[in-house]
Structure formats: C-alpha cells, structure tokens
Design a protein around this motif. Structure first.
Motif, PDB file in Angstrom:
ATOM      1  N   GLY B  90     -39.060  11.867  85.558  1.00  0.00           N
ATOM      2  CA  GLY B  90     -39.996  11.165  84.668  1.00  0.00           C
ATOM      3  C   GLY B  90     -40.017   9.660  84.885  1.00  0.00           C
ATOM      4  O   GLY B  90     -41.025   9.003  84.709  1.00  0.00           O
ATOM      5  N   ASP B  91     -38.877   9.101  85.292  1.00  0.00           N
ATOM      6  CA  ASP B  91     -38.799   7.656  85.495  1.00  0.00           C
ATOM      7  C   ASP B  91     -39.812   7.182  86.544  1.00  0.00           C
ATOM      8  O   ASP B  91     -40.288   6.053  86.491  1.00  0.00           O
ATOM      9  CB  ASP B  91     -37.375   7.288  85.936  1.00  0.00           C
ATOM     10  CG  ASP B  91     -37.119   5.805  85.793  1.00  0.00           C
ATOM     11  OD1 ASP B  91     -37.156   5.319  84.651  1.00  0.00           O
ATOM     12  OD2 ASP B  91     -36.915   5.127  86.820  1.00  0.00           O
ATOM     13  N   THR B 164     -27.258   8.698  84.847  1.00  0.00           N
ATOM     14  CA  THR B 164     -28.320   9.266  84.023  1.00  0.00           C
ATOM     15  C   THR B 164     -28.761  10.637  84.535  1.00  0.00           C
ATOM     16  O   THR B 164     -29.650  11.252  83.950  1.00  0.00           O
ATOM     17  CB  THR B 164     -29.538   8.331  83.999  1.00  0.00           C
ATOM     18  OG1 THR B 164     -29.915   8.060  85.348  1.00  0.00           O
ATOM     19  CG2 THR B 164     -29.213   7.020  83.312  1.00  0.00           C
ATOM     20  N   MET B 165     -28.149  11.097  85.606  1.00  0.00           N
ATOM     21  CA  MET B 165     -28.473  12.415  86.182  1.00  0.00           C
ATOM     22  C   MET B 165     -29.981  12.572  86.459  1.00  0.00           C
ATOM     23  O   MET B 165     -30.587  13.588  86.098  1.00  0.00           O
ATOM     24  CB  MET B 165     -28.016  13.534  85.226  1.00  0.00           C
ATOM     25  CG  MET B 165     -26.599  14.035  85.449  1.00  0.00           C
ATOM     26  SD  MET B 165     -26.286  14.554  87.150  1.00  0.00           S
ATOM     27  CE  MET B 165     -27.180  16.091  87.246  1.00  0.00           C
ATOM     28  N   ARG B 166     -30.550  11.533  87.051  1.00  0.00           N
ATOM     29  CA  ARG B 166     -31.977  11.655  87.346  1.00  0.00           C
ATOM     30  C   ARG B 166     -32.338  10.699  88.472  1.00  0.00           C
ATOM     31  O   ARG B 166     -31.560   9.818  88.847  1.00  0.00           O
ATOM     32  CB  ARG B 166     -32.801  11.295  86.107  1.00  0.00           C
ATOM     33  CG  ARG B 166     -32.670   9.830  85.720  1.00  0.00           C
ATOM     34  CD  ARG B 166     -33.510   9.483  84.497  1.00  0.00           C
ATOM     35  NE  ARG B 166     -33.382   8.066  84.185  1.00  0.00           N
ATOM     36  CZ  ARG B 166     -33.784   7.504  83.044  1.00  0.00           C
ATOM     37  NH1 ARG B 166     -34.335   8.238  82.110  1.00  0.00           N
ATOM     38  NH2 ARG B 166     -33.641   6.215  82.851  1.00  0.00           N
ATOM     39  N   GLU B 168     -34.406   7.521  89.805  1.00  0.00           N
ATOM     40  CA  GLU B 168     -34.965   6.320  89.189  1.00  0.00           C
ATOM     41  C   GLU B 168     -35.722   5.505  90.220  1.00  0.00           C
ATOM     42  O   GLU B 168     -35.422   5.529  91.416  1.00  0.00           O
ATOM     43  CB  GLU B 168     -33.842   5.501  88.537  1.00  0.00           C
ATOM     44  CG  GLU B 168     -33.278   6.236  87.330  1.00  0.00           C
ATOM     45  CD  GLU B 168     -32.253   5.446  86.534  1.00  0.00           C
ATOM     46  OE1 GLU B 168     -31.848   4.361  86.988  1.00  0.00           O
ATOM     47  OE2 GLU B 168     -31.870   5.942  85.453  1.00  0.00           O
ATOM     48  N   MET B 169     -36.731   4.796  89.728  1.00  0.00           N
ATOM     49  CA  MET B 169     -37.610   4.059  90.627  1.00  0.00           C
ATOM     50  C   MET B 169     -36.884   2.850  91.221  1.00  0.00           C
ATOM     51  O   MET B 169     -36.220   2.100  90.510  1.00  0.00           O
ATOM     52  CB  MET B 169     -38.825   3.583  89.830  1.00  0.00           C
ATOM     53  CG  MET B 169     -39.974   3.151  90.714  1.00  0.00           C
ATOM     54  SD  MET B 169     -41.308   2.434  89.766  1.00  0.00           S
ATOM     55  CE  MET B 169     -42.017   3.824  88.952  1.00  0.00           C
ATOM     56  N   THR B 170     -37.008   2.698  92.537  1.00  0.00           N
ATOM     57  CA  THR B 170     -36.462   1.486  93.148  1.00  0.00           C
ATOM     58  C   THR B 170     -37.588   0.566  93.599  1.00  0.00           C
ATOM     59  O   THR B 170     -37.411  -0.632  93.714  1.00  0.00           O
ATOM     60  CB  THR B 170     -35.588   1.817  94.378  1.00  0.00           C
ATOM     61  OG1 THR B 170     -36.362   2.645  95.255  1.00  0.00           O
ATOM     62  CG2 THR B 170     -34.324   2.535  93.969  1.00  0.00           C
ATOM     63  N   SER B 171     -38.761   1.146  93.898  1.00  0.00           N
ATOM     64  CA  SER B 171     -39.872   0.296  94.306  1.00  0.00           C
ATOM     65  C   SER B 171     -41.192   0.907  93.861  1.00  0.00           C
ATOM     66  O   SER B 171     -41.631   1.919  94.391  1.00  0.00           O
ATOM     67  CB  SER B 171     -39.872   0.117  95.827  1.00  0.00           C
ATOM     68  OG  SER B 171     -41.126  -0.368  96.237  1.00  0.00           O
TER      69      SER B 171
END
Lengths: 386, 537
Positions: B90-91, B164-166, B168-171
């Motif tokens: 979702g992130d 967070t076990m997910r 995540e956006m880096t860019s």
C-alpha cells in the motif's frame, strides 16, 4: 530523495490524520446532501415532475461529490495502508452492501428519466432511496463500531485476522450502540439533504423538505446527545501502556495498549476539544430553528457546521487511536504506528497541497454556474435534465 | 466441490475488473471523439456538429455512469479481498490511486455534470473547455491506474522494510516513470480510442444502411476513421514497446506468451502459431518466423532471450536465496535493534529474493522447513499455464492488425471516394462492433494471468495476498456481484440500443437557418468568413 526530511515524520502523520478528517467531512458535506436527498425522495416528492425537480437539484453535482468518497478511499490506502487493509476486509459484507448502494445510485440518476414507464421510474426512485439511506446508515454504524473496537488481531507478519464466523462478523456490527450511531448519521444526512432541498427547490417540495428536516434535525440532536452520554458511561476507551515513538516505524505490535474506563478522559487531557461537540450541537440546533423559520441558505450553512462538529468530535475523542482492536488491544491502529512511510506521506502531501486548492476552486465555480433554484420549467425544457 | 479463498478471490477480482473494463475503453475514446466533434462545432459554427456532440455525448453518458459505478468496486476491493496485498505494498500502490482521485477523477466527475447541464449556462468556448476537461480527466485517470498496475508488473523504486513487514517507496520518480507503466498507458489509452472509433463507425454505418441521419453518420465516420486509424497504429506500435520492456522486466510472461521453452541462440524466432504442451514442455506444430522475436524483444540481433526452462532454474536459485533472507528477517524481528550487523548485511544481500521464499508458504508454514521437492515444486509454480496466454496474445494481436486495415479502408473511402461506402463494408462495420472489447479483455488477461503466481512480480505471491475471509463471505459477494452486474448490463444495453434506435435529435429549423445564412454569405462574398454574424435583415 531527501526533501521529505523537511517535515518530520510525526508532524506528517498528524497532518495526514487531519487530512483524513478533511476528506471524510468533505464527503459528508457534499455527497452527504446527495444521500439525504435520495433518502427523502419518496417522501417529499409525490408526482413525477416533483421527483424530477428533486433529482435535478443534485443532478449535475452528485458525480463530483461522490469523488470525495473515492478520494477518501484512495487517501486511506496511500496514507494509512494498515487502516485500509484491516477495516475494509473486516467490514467485508457491510462494505459490499455499501458498494451495491453506491453502484446503484449513479445508474439510477442517469437512467431513471430515460424511459417514460411509471414502473421503471418508481423502481429507480426506490433505488435512489436505498442508494442514499443505506450508506448513510451504515457509515454511522461503522463509526459506532470503531468507537467500541473491532475484533481483529495482527499476526507477527501483520496479517489481519478476525474473530467470528461471517454472520457473527456482519450481524455483530449491528449492536445497539452502533445502531444508535447509524441513526444519528442517517438523521444528520437526511437533515442536510432537507436543507439542500429547501435551498435549491421551491414550493411544495421545499416546504415538505423543511418539515421533514425539522423532525430529523431533532432526532439528530437527541441521538447525538444520547450517544455522547453512552460513550461517557458505557463504553471503554483505549490508551497506550508503553512509550510511543511518534517517529517510529509503522508497526502496531511495537507498542502496548490497554483498555481504559472511558474515551472521555481525552477531554480532561485536552479540554479544548470540547469545542467540536459544542459547535456540532450549535449547528444542529440552528438547523432545526432555521427549518422552522423557513430560512434557506443559512440553514444549509448551519447544517454543515453540525456535520463538521459531529465528525470532528469522534476523531478528536479517539486521537491518537484510529481503529482500536477489541480482542487484542496491542494490534490497535494509531496515528503513530499505522501510516505510510515518511517519503510517501510527504509526496502525497505535496500533491494534495497542489491539487486540493484547484479542486476547491473549480468545484466552487461549477456550483456558481449552477446557482439558483431548480424549477419545474427547468426540468421540462432541458433535454439533458434527469 | 472444494472452494479455496485464493481462487474465489481471484475469480471475483477478474470478473469485476473485466466487467469494469467493458465500459472504460469506450469512456476514454468517446470523451476524446466528442471533444473533437465539439471543437469542429465551435470552429465552424455548423449546428450539425453540435447535434453530433450531443448525440454521442448522450451515449457517452449512459456508458460513463456504469463505468464510474463499477470503478468504485475496484477502488475498494483491494482492501476488502486483498488485505495483505494492501498492507504489503500500500505504501507504493496506494499513492497512484489517491493521485488518480486528486488529479483526474475529480476533474472528470466535476465537469461531466456541466457537460450535460451546461449547454445553456455557458458560452460556446466555455462549454468546449468543459468537454475537453472531461476528456483530459478521464485519460489522466487511466495514467494513474496504469502506473499502479505497471508497478505490479515491474516493481521499481521500492524496498522491503523489516520493521514494518512491507515494501516502502524509495523513489516516487521511478514509480511514476516506470517504463512498463508508460508503455501500458499509451497502449491502453490508444486501445480505448480504437474501441470508441469502431463503436462510432459501426453505429453510423447502421444509420447509413437504414438511410437515417445520413449527414450525421457520414461526418461521424470521417472523424472515427481518421482518429481510429491513428489510434490503431499507435496501439500496435506501443504494444511492441510493451514487448520490448517486457524483455527485461517480465521475462517469464514473455517466454510463456511465446511458448519458448528453451533459450534460443540470438536472434530468436517468433512462433506464429502452434500448440503449447505444458507437460512435455514443448510447442507442437510450431510455425516460426526467423529473427522476429529477437528483434521485438531486444531490438538487436545479438542479445539472447531467456526460455522457460532457464527461467525456472533461475527461480530455484532465487528461492534458495530467499530462504536465507527469510531466516535473517526472523532474527531481525526477534532481536530488533540488537541485531548484529552481520545478520543485517546478510538480509540486505538477499532481501530482493524474499518474495521467492514466500512462494513456499503454499506448501509449508516456515519456508526454512521446505523440502527439496517443495522447492522444486515452487520453482515450477513460477510458470503460468502457457496455452491460454499463447492464444489470447495471438488473437489480440491479430485483432490489432485488422483494426489498422479496417480503419485505413474507411479512411480511404472517406477521403478519396466521396464518402461512398459499399453495403458489405457497412454491414462489416456493424458486425465488428464487439471485437475491440474482445481484444482489450484478452490484453488484460495476458497482462494479469501472465504475471501469476505473483500479484506483485517477484515480490508478493497471489496466494499470500488475500484477506482473512470465509468461503461463505466470498460466495455471497460473488453471487451478489453476478446477479447485480448482469441486471445492470441488461439495463445498460437496453438503454444504449433504445437511444441508438431513436437516433440524434435533429433541429431541422436550426440547420436550415444556418444553411441559409451560410449561402447568403457565399453569395455576398463579404469575405468575413464563417465566424461573422449575419446582419439582421
């Protein structure tokens, strides 16, 4: 990208918590009167032409209004993914019912007046009624359940599990407090719809809307006060039992949570939040008085204040909790542990700061173009009227 | 009969998504066609163009209503049925969906009301701007949705966060300018334009056959054929672009579409037709076109394209590496901040393969306990069933090329043969109305089925993405959607047909008045051109 470091993570979380409120309130203020108008349709308009006037008061704007709901869903997904994941699957069947109502509504608006048959039109009128009344009721039921806590737990992988079989999950939602919350929400949006009709329609339709609105306004006030008392004395609240890192990673299991006697301890800690229910009640009372006195535009504004106060009072009472868990308090979702990453919150905030003002400006322009009452002549003479 | 939550969830998603996409392409294309027609109206002032705008706009409206309504289901189904997917990605995935609402859908939905209700309330140019905003809004909508979908095919600009076990956006930049998403966007939007062109062409052809609304039908065919020809060319060219980007990002999908079991020395040949056999791992009776696949896939004569067997072997390596990542992850989760840097660096070295370890969760709770046989089984799972992909892709491409031919033919008749169309061609145009929908649905099938067993390629298996629901939950909603959507479809088709039969509202007086004014202007040669107002006589 390091730009996001300009705003710290905890501040972004609070901003997004507030934006969540803005979206929900935006939805209730705009699509709220569409739903209220739908729920009122069979009662304030008897003849076909009256019904067409009622439908055409919201005809050109409901589509844009509904985007508040869709954007709300998208924003929850983007900014609060755990909330999106846990709540939508937890309220699965209730969500399906809301979806069905929201799917039938656009179609009913568009299709109702495209055939002459009386049966066709009556069927769609009832579809509009259900499309307005059912979501208005269920949104309140959902809020009532959130305040009591929802029976879910998170596994170490952060997979959300729910207690109970499907029927228990669905009918469990319909507990007395949640039903009261549902009635408040339905009555509030019906009142809002009545205020809108009083403003946009004229003659007998407006008069009937005002008399229904005066009654539903009273129901809203009584229900809201009752729910407040019930919340103060009959429902347990939640609080953190361990230190919380407001800048920490979004993992609810990193914190301990316990049940407290009441949510209302929040008012002792932050007395200023009492402003929300006070403003809400003021708005509701003034709406009822306005309905009785036959005021139009001002009543609509008071009704907006009532909705604003009522929704903010729920959010502020629960802060920082968003979705507490009744069976495993530790799994509860809060502002500090169920947001998106720092970077995503920042990117989305930049987009919101750019586009939200544009949306408000062009929406206001559209309402300005459409300013004025919808008359029977408008409906019969226009080839594009619903 | 045994029901399985994952299969039922997939079925419901496939059904509702494909149903939604019956309405989307027509919305995308018709919005632009209507805007073009209205532009001609504003420029020439000829009433017939306004009548065309209103007529096609009315059909647009009937279609738009269901498109919007069924789109709501899509927006909420991720949370309802794909709860772990929503948590896990979702992130990244949520952002384009929210941006779609902010940038595109608000625009489209706010102005669509004015498009219908604003004819008497706005100036001509004002209304034209509104129409274009609706068209731009709906196309932008497609952009963001395809950025979201493109990320599922080629998950760039993100990394796993053990806390967070997910993912995540880096860019954000990489997510937005994902080459797969950009190619998909133009391909999909062009396909929508072709759909609307075929629709306008077919309906207009029917009017010509019936000798009704001839003026409107001829002009509509001209617009549809020119716009349709350009779009049909763009669909095929950008489909090729997708093929090129698939070569490095979605290699298994490409190999499956090709029924290419073994890696061939470069440049690989393209299998025109054949019978893929999953058991024997070969494509029987294959007819090859030499060099073509190498050229499409790599745009070179020297680079190799990997075959299925090679890719499955690669999956096995990645599963083993994923198990190491999983083991490190468990330690990190246990010890959190106290984790030794060694474990952290082991995790970082292997975290790209973590998703491959999750493939084992179908067979065993803890991937570290997997047997050799289970590892082999899981690597074989990375190949979707080949024959449906092989055939769906070939039918789609065949249809794509035939749209170019059909549009070129009508464009030629319209431009160089005095808008005179033979009977057989008009009947043909009526009969092919459903074909672009078939092509579009097959296209989505190839994209989504071809990505199995993943929801997010290489990151999250489909079997892990679902919500904690019961079979009863799913059967109830599945039945609900089926009944509900069927009724809506019948109602929608009924109304469409009714309004097509009824035809446009032709304001004869207005047309005659305009013609008289126009002729007067031609006679007097006042040189003021068509925009000048005629002095009152």
């Amino acid at each position: 990208m390091i730009l996001h470091e300009f705003i710290s993570y905890d501040v972004l979380r609070v901003i997004w918590w507030a934006l969540l409120g803005v979206l929900l309130i935006g939805f209730a203020l705009t699509d709220g009167f569409d739903m209220g108008v739908g729920a009122l349709l069979p009662f304030v308009a008897k003849t076909d032409i009256e019904r067409r006037v009622v439908i055409n008061t919201v005809g050109p704007v409901w589509e844009g209004n509904q985007v508040w709901f869709i954007l709300g869903g998208g924003a929850i997904f983007a900014a609060w993914p755990p909330l999106y994941a846990v709540s939508f699957s937890g309220f699965y069947l209730a969500m399906f019912v809301i979806l069905a109502a929201l799917i039938v509504r656009p179609v009913a608006f568009k299709y109702r007046s495209k055939r002459e048959s009386a049966r066709w039109r009556t069927a769609w009128d009832w579809a509009l009624f259900a499309g307005g009344a059912v979501p208005a009721l269920l949104f309140g039921v959902a809020v009532g359940n959130v305040l009591q806590g929802v029976p879910f737990e998170l596994t170490p992988d952060l997979f959300a599990r729910y207690e109970g079989a499907f029927y228990a999950k669905f009918f469990g939602l319909l507990n007395p407090f949640a039903i009261l919350a549902g009635v408040v929400s339905l009555a509030m949006l019906v009142t809002h719809g009545a205020a809108w009709l009083s403003f946009k329609a004229e003659g007998v339709v407006a008069t009937r809307a005002r008399s229904v609105g005066a009654v539903s306004g009273l129901v809203t006030i009584v229900g809201y006060v009752l729910a407040g008392i019930w919340l103060a004395f009959g429902i347990e609240g939640y609080a953190f039992a361990s230190d919380v890192a407001a800048n920490g990673p979004s993992n609810p299991l990193y914190t301990e949570v316990l049940r407290t006697d009441s949510w209302l301890s929040a008012y002792a800690a932050r007395p200023w939040i009492a402003l929300a229910p006070v403003l809400g009640l003021l708005g509701m009372v003034m709406t009822v008085l306005g309905m009785r006195a036959g005021r139009e535009g001002k009543t609509l504004l008071w009704s907006k204040l009532g909705i604003f106060g009522a929704i903010s009072s729920v959010g502020l009472t629960m802060f920082p909790f968003i979705l507490p868990s009744s069976i495993d308090p530790r799994s509860s979702l809060t502002v500090w542990d169920s947001s998106s990453s720092h970077q995503t919150l920042f990117v989305m905030l930049v987009a919101t700061v750019i586009f939200m003002p544009m949306i408000l400006v062009y929406t206001a322009w559209v309402y300005k173009v459409l300013w004025g009452k919808v008359t029977e002549a408008d409906v019969t003479e226009s080839s594009s009227a619903y | 009969m045994e029901f399985d939550i994952v299969e039922l969830s997939r079925l419901q998603f496939a059904m509702t998504a494909m149903y939604h996409f019956l309405f989307v392409p027509l919305t995308l294309g018709l919005a632009v066609l209507v805007a073009i027609m209205e532009t001609v109206y504003v420029m020439t002032d000829r009433p017939i163009w306004r009548q065309m705008t209103k007529f096609w706009g009315m059909l647009f409206g009937i279609n738009f209503a269901i498109g919007v309504a069924t789109g709501i289901t899509m927006e909420f189904q991720f949370g309802m049925n794909w709860s772990y997917f929503s948590h896990y990605v979702g992130d990244i995935f949520g952002a384009p969906l929210a941006l779609e609402g902010l940038m595109a859908f608000f625009l489209e939905a706010t102005f669509v009301g004015l498009f219908f209700f604003g004819w008497d309330k706005l100036s001509k140019v004002g209304h034209l701007i509104v129409t274009w905003l609706v068209a731009i809004g709906s196309n932008f909508s497609a952009l963001w949705i395809l950025i979201a979908n493109g990320w599922m095919q080629n998950p760039v600009g993100a990394e796993f966060n053990p806390d967070t076990m997910r993912m995540e956006m880096t860019s954000f930049f990489e997510v937005m300018f994902n080459e797969v998403a950009q190619a998909k966007f133009v391909h999909t939007v062009s396909a929508g334009y072709v759909t609307a062109s075929v629709f306008v062409l077919g309906v207009s052809a029917w009017y010509l056959l019936k000798g009704r609304h001839v003026e409107l039908a001829r002009r509509s065919i001209t617009v549809a054929a020119s716009f349709g020809l350009a779009s049909a060319l763009s669909v095929v060219v950008l489909g090729d672009e997708s093929g090129y980007s698939a070569t490095h990002s979605q290699r298994m999908k490409l190999a499956a579409i090709e029924g290419m079991w073994e890696s061939e020395p470069a440049p690989a040949s393209f299998t025109l037709i054949g019978l893929p056999d999953q058991e024997a791992r070969e494509t029987k009776y294959a007819v090859h076109i030499p060099y073509l696949m190498g050229l499409i896939g790599t745009r070179s004569l020297t680079r190799e394209i990997a075959g299925i067997d090679e890719l499955i072997a690669e999956s096995e390596t990645r599963i083993r590496s994923g198990i190491i990542a999983y083991d490190a992850l468990m330690t990190i989760r246990e010890e959190r901040d106290a984790t030794s840097p060694d474990v952290r660096s082991t995790f970082e070295a292997h975290s790209g393969d973590l998703g491959y370890a999750f493939l084992l969760k179908r067979y065993v709770d803890d991937p570290r306990d997997a047997t050799e046989a289970q590892i082999v089984q899981a690597s074989n799972d990375t190949l979707p069933t080949v024959w449906p992909l092989f055939w769906a892709f070939r039918i789609m491409v065949g249809l794509g090329f035939s749209f170019i031919a059909i549009m070129a033919y009508f464009f030629w008749r319209s431009s160089f043969r005095g808008q005179d169309y033979p009977h057989w061609a008009l009947w043909g145009a009526v009969l092919i109305i459903p074909t672009p929908w078939i092509a579009a649905e097959l296209g989505w099938f190839v994209a989504e089925y071809g990505r199995q067993p993943w929801t997010v390629d290489g990151v999250l298996p489909t079997a892990l993405s679902v919500s904690h629901l019961s079979v009863t939950d799913l059967l109830l909603t599945l039945a609900g959607f089926m009944i509900f959507y069927t009724v809506l479809f019948v109602v929608e088709m009924g109304l469409m047909l009714k309004y097509i039969r009824k035809g446009p509202f032709e304001d004869v007086e207005e047309t005659e008045a305009w013609t008289a004014r126009h002729e007067h202007r031609l006679r007097t040669h006042d040189g003021k051109g068509p925009f000048a107002e005629t002095p009152a006589e």
